[in-house]
Design an enzyme around this catalytic site. Sequence first.
Site, PDB file in Angstrom:
ATOM      1  N   ASP A  70      -2.116 -41.460 -24.492  1.00 46.59           N
ATOM      2  CA  ASP A  70      -2.013 -42.680 -25.287  1.00 46.59           C
ATOM      3  C   ASP A  70      -3.394 -42.992 -25.877  1.00 46.59           C
ATOM      4  O   ASP A  70      -4.340 -43.209 -25.114  1.00 46.59           O
ATOM      5  CB  ASP A  70      -1.556 -43.793 -24.338  1.00 46.59           C
TER       6      ASP A  70
ATOM      7  N   ARG B  67       1.424 -42.333 -31.404  1.00 49.97           N
ATOM      8  CA  ARG B  67       1.760 -40.912 -31.230  1.00 49.97           C
ATOM      9  C   ARG B  67       3.033 -40.486 -31.946  1.00 49.97           C
ATOM     10  O   ARG B  67       3.028 -39.484 -32.678  1.00 49.97           O
ATOM     11  CB  ARG B  67       1.863 -40.592 -29.723  1.00 49.97           C
TER      12      ARG B  67
ATOM     13  N   CYS C 156       7.466 -42.472 -28.175  1.00 47.97           N
ATOM     14  CA  CYS C 156       6.320 -42.841 -27.337  1.00 47.97           C
ATOM     15  C   CYS C 156       6.546 -44.265 -26.842  1.00 47.97           C
ATOM     16  O   CYS C 156       7.688 -44.729 -26.806  1.00 47.97           O
ATOM     17  CB  CYS C 156       5.003 -42.680 -28.097  1.00 47.97           C
TER      18      CYS C 156
HETATM   19  P1  4NP Z   1       1.888 -45.328 -28.774  1.00 45.37           P
HETATM   20  O1  4NP Z   1       0.565 -46.150 -28.390  1.00 45.37           O
HETATM   21  O2  4NP Z   1       2.830 -45.395 -27.586  1.00 45.37           O
HETATM   22  O3  4NP Z   1       1.388 -43.946 -29.016  1.00 45.37           O
HETATM   23  O4  4NP Z   1       2.473 -45.989 -30.007  1.00 45.37           O
HETATM   24  C1  4NP Z   1       0.604 -47.463 -27.908  1.00 45.37           C
HETATM   25  C2  4NP Z   1       0.712 -48.518 -28.771  1.00 45.37           C
HETATM   26  C3  4NP Z   1       0.720 -49.806 -28.302  1.00 45.37           C
HETATM   27  C4  4NP Z   1       0.633 -50.048 -26.951  1.00 45.37           C
HETATM   28  C5  4NP Z   1       0.545 -48.985 -26.084  1.00 45.37           C
HETATM   29  C6  4NP Z   1       0.539 -47.688 -26.563  1.00 45.37           C
HETATM   30  N1  4NP Z   1       0.627 -51.372 -26.456  1.00 45.37           N
HETATM   31  O5  4NP Z   1       0.481 -51.562 -25.243  1.00 45.37           O
HETATM   32  O6  4NP Z   1       0.763 -52.330 -27.234  1.00 45.37           O
END
Ligand code: 4NP
Length: 159
Positions: free
Chosen positions: A127, A16, A10
């Site tokens: 997300d 995720r 991800c």
């Molecule tokens: P992930 O969620 O891609 O599912 O781990 C996110 C975690 C952090 C961020 C964006 C999405 N961020 O912008 O820091």
Amino acid sequence: MKNYKILFVCLGNICRSPAAEGILKRMIKEQGLEDKISVDSAGTSGYHDGELPDSRMRQHGSRRGYKFDSLSRRFTTDDFYNFDIIIAMDDNNYHNIMRMAPDPESERKLYRMVEFSKRFGHDHIPDPYYSGADGFELVLDLLEDACEGLLDKIKKGEL
Ligand code: 4NP
């Protein structure tokens, strides 16, 4: 059955993909497939390198009996050589990973998580970072469903 090394990817590798990793690992254990399938996760960004999964994701997971405790790391080109199946959570992740593929064999390893959905018709795993509790619950529902579909395909020799 063939052996498989699976990598979930991800953006941050704190919501995720570590949840997908924890969910699939539990299913693999329950089905006695630990010597056949190994699982890891990574993020395209590196924003959260070395961090545990987001505390909200861990809390929602623990209510379903999961322990999400992998440490965040960035996806690298070497991952194309170290894994058999690479699964992106959304289209941004998919295209960013595809751009890094060193050869056609690597490109063929890449999938979208929703390709394995059984009950849900979502076109990506959303997300949950800026969402409320519902967003985290939806992600877990979608991931449990797609992990089931993924294991079905592996057991049928379709991957
Ligand atoms: P992930 O969620 O891609 O599912 O781990 C996110 C975690 C952090 C961020 C964006 C999405 N961020 O912008 O820091």
